[in-house]
Design a protein around this motif. Structure first.
Motif, PDB file in Angstrom:
ATOM      1  N   LYS A   1       0.851  -1.187   0.000  1.00 17.56           N
ATOM      2  CA  LYS A   1       0.000   0.000   0.000  1.00 17.56           C
ATOM      3  C   LYS A   1       0.888   1.238   0.000  1.00 17.56           C
ATOM      4  CE  LYS A   1      -3.997  -2.063   2.134  1.00 17.56           C
ATOM      5  NZ  LYS A   1      -5.044  -1.954   3.128  1.00 17.56           N
ATOM      6  N   ILE A   2       0.750   2.036  -1.044  1.00 19.50           N
ATOM      7  CA  ILE A   2       1.527   3.261  -1.169  1.00 19.50           C
ATOM      8  C   ILE A   2       0.614   4.422  -0.795  1.00 19.50           C
ATOM      9  CG2 ILE A   2       2.795   4.723  -2.769  1.00 19.50           C
ATOM     10  CD1 ILE A   2       3.354   2.202  -4.413  1.00 19.50           C
ATOM     11  N   PRO A   3       1.019   5.215   0.169  1.00 16.13           N
ATOM     12  CA  PRO A   3       0.164   6.341   0.548  1.00 16.13           C
ATOM     13  C   PRO A   3       0.109   7.376  -0.586  1.00 16.13           C
ATOM     14  CG  PRO A   3       2.255   6.443   1.712  1.00 16.13           C
ATOM     15  CD  PRO A   3       2.224   5.140   0.974  1.00 16.13           C
TER      16      PRO A   3
END
Length: 58
Positions: free
Chosen positions: A16-18
């Motif tokens: 998960k990439i912010p």
């Protein structure tokens, strides 16, 4: 005939990439525009030297 396709590897974990906020993106755009103002324009970038733009076949 045997299928010679290589299957794409599957990963079990999800990364998960912010996402960047719009304020951060606007700050990056401003910083990029300021940095780009000092760039030197190369001859190949000028429209008269662009083969596609001017239609010449040099």
């Amino acid at each position: 005939m045997k299928n010679n396709l290589i299957p794409f590897p599957k990963s079990d974990h999800k990364i998960k990439i912010p996402l960047a906020s719009s304020n951060e993106l606007n700050a990056l755009r401003v910083a990029f525009d300021q940095a780009r103002a000092d760039w030197v324009i190369e001859l190949a970038e000028l429209p008269e030297n662009n083969k596609v733009c001017c239609g010449s076949k040099k």
